[in-house]
Design a protein around this motif. Sequence first.
Motif, PDB file in Angstrom:
ATOM      1  N   LEU A 121       0.829  -1.113  -0.048  1.00 58.95           N
ATOM      2  CA  LEU A 121      -0.012  -0.093  -0.043  1.00 58.95           C
ATOM      3  C   LEU A 121       1.059   1.325  -0.018  1.00 58.95           C
ATOM      4  O   LEU A 121       0.256   2.641  -0.025  1.00 58.95           O
ATOM      5  CB  LEU A 121      -0.866  -0.176   1.214  1.00 58.95           C
ATOM      6  CG  LEU A 121      -1.952  -0.927   1.273  1.00 58.95           C
ATOM      7  CD1 LEU A 121      -2.777  -1.143   2.389  1.00 58.95           C
ATOM      8  CD2 LEU A 121      -2.849  -1.094   0.196  1.00 58.95           C
ATOM      9  N   SER A 122       2.266   1.262  -0.105  1.00 59.79           N
ATOM     10  CA  SER A 122       2.990   2.138  -0.165  1.00 59.79           C
ATOM     11  C   SER A 122       2.600   3.194  -1.461  1.00 59.79           C
ATOM     12  O   SER A 122       2.678   4.638  -1.434  1.00 59.79           O
ATOM     13  CB  SER A 122       4.337   2.034  -0.464  1.00 59.79           C
ATOM     14  OG  SER A 122       4.685   1.189  -1.462  1.00 59.79           O
ATOM     15  N   VAL A 123       2.030   2.719  -2.251  1.00 55.52           N
ATOM     16  CA  VAL A 123       1.704   3.533  -3.567  1.00 55.52           C
ATOM     17  C   VAL A 123       0.431   4.244  -3.367  1.00 55.52           C
ATOM     18  O   VAL A 123      -0.001   5.344  -3.636  1.00 55.52           O
ATOM     19  CB  VAL A 123       1.653   2.731  -4.851  1.00 55.52           C
ATOM     20  CG1 VAL A 123       0.860   3.495  -5.952  1.00 55.52           C
ATOM     21  CG2 VAL A 123       2.807   2.120  -5.310  1.00 55.52           C
ATOM     22  N   LEU A 124      -0.526   3.829  -2.366  1.00 54.77           N
ATOM     23  CA  LEU A 124      -1.834   4.158  -2.035  1.00 54.77           C
ATOM     24  C   LEU A 124      -1.430   5.447  -1.126  1.00 54.77           C
ATOM     25  O   LEU A 124      -1.937   6.445  -1.516  1.00 54.77           O
ATOM     26  CB  LEU A 124      -2.589   3.233  -1.271  1.00 54.77           C
ATOM     27  CG  LEU A 124      -3.963   3.971  -0.659  1.00 54.77           C
ATOM     28  CD1 LEU A 124      -4.895   4.390  -1.796  1.00 54.77           C
ATOM     29  CD2 LEU A 124      -4.715   2.642   0.087  1.00 54.77           C
ATOM     30  N   ALA A 125      -0.439   5.328  -0.053  1.00 52.91           N
ATOM     31  CA  ALA A 125      -0.085   6.679   0.488  1.00 52.91           C
ATOM     32  C   ALA A 125       0.438   7.564  -0.350  1.00 52.91           C
ATOM     33  O   ALA A 125       0.011   9.005  -0.097  1.00 52.91           O
ATOM     34  CB  ALA A 125       0.941   6.037   1.427  1.00 52.91           C
ATOM     35  N   GLU A 126       1.123   7.216  -1.383  1.00 49.05           N
ATOM     36  CA  GLU A 126       1.539   8.406  -2.177  1.00 49.05           C
ATOM     37  C   GLU A 126       0.654   9.027  -2.892  1.00 49.05           C
ATOM     38  O   GLU A 126       0.734  10.365  -2.827  1.00 49.05           O
ATOM     39  CB  GLU A 126       2.818   7.699  -3.186  1.00 49.05           C
ATOM     40  CG  GLU A 126       3.336   8.535  -4.165  1.00 49.05           C
ATOM     41  CD  GLU A 126       4.294   7.911  -5.035  1.00 49.05           C
ATOM     42  OE1 GLU A 126       4.782   8.499  -5.963  1.00 49.05           O
ATOM     43  OE2 GLU A 126       4.512   6.845  -4.964  1.00 49.05           O
TER      44      GLU A 126
END
Length: 402
Positions: A109-114
């Motif tokens: 989910l690091s892309v979602l946070a970005e």
Amino acid sequence: MHLHVRHKRYHTGIDRYLEMYSNGIKSEAYSDIRVHRIYIIDDRDIIFPRIRFTEEGTLHALIPMVYDNLLVSLDVFWKRRSMKIVVDMVKPYLQRLSNLVFQSHNLYLSVLAEELKNKLGGKIIMHLHCLPWKFTYNENEELYNKLHRLYEAGNFKEFNELEDSKIDYGVPDKIICLSDAAKRYLMNTKGVPEDKIDIIMNGLAPADNDNPLRKGDVKILYVGKISKDKGSYKMLDILDSVCRRGYDFEVVMAGAVGAVDKTRLCSMYGRLKLTFLNQIPYSELAELYRTCTLGILPSIHEQCSYVGIEMSMFGVPLVVSEVDALKEMFKDNETALLVPLLFDPDLGLDFDREIFADRVIRLIENDKLRRYLGENAQKAYRESFTLNGMIKRTVDLYKQIV
């Protein structure tokens, strides 16, 4: 804003963390903090998104997982595209909020946070609950052995090329690690600056652990998913050898296990008195912690184990694998008996089986040692692994970056 992947079939240490966090943050001391949640749900019974504000005015969003998960997890384009869809769903609910901190608990989910930060502003905390390369142990042991050999040799450039991580550690404003081992991994292989990393160990609310009943027949307790990387299969092999030496005991396995695996293990280890409980409520686990003779944490890789904290809090005498955060959490012959792992370039990782068996036998035979380790483990819990301490350090980090 907690970002997490929740699975229907099993609970993880991250689920336990979020449960503890949710309880601890309710303290009056943190009344100025609102906790919102966006959970990607691995549950085929949930077909449509469920997004609502609670009575406390916090967002609770359950988004069904994309079920071509392999494609989404491996392909950067499709991962980002799927996360942009999630952002479009939740954005109308978040536009009036300020001082947002997106705390991502899954590397997935690091892309979602970005994407959330790009649309709404705010800060990002990456909460590193695991070391991603360690998961190759289950999926591709040959690759794991190559990575392990390179890392231990300090050949970080070649390690980084072979790991081929798609994770951008430059995106988060801060990274929470659960161990010094994880911090060194980020600094050595990814070049993450030291001042970007905070070590915050997991914490647990105290429970009623008075009057443990460690009498009668010997009961050895294992808690956790029954899998290769948790060391459970190697553990059973070693306990079988202890049994063949004439020791009589029951082995209680409390954790997710498939029916086929359960049948296979019962057949393989017919000498052992095996009891499989699958995942059980914490209240039942607490009773096992109070009554077992000793516990075993045989993980091949592990960060700040909630099972380890729980067992320490209840004063369970422990045999623990000497890996990652576990060797930071426990001191040999003081709060647990540690078992080293040996690495062979061809055969890979294994316990020093003689030492493992010896540690188990020592605890079976020595009641005084069991009490000594249990009491010291309880003291270590009170000093280093309380919920209040974890929440305070996390809130201090929020205030630092907002």
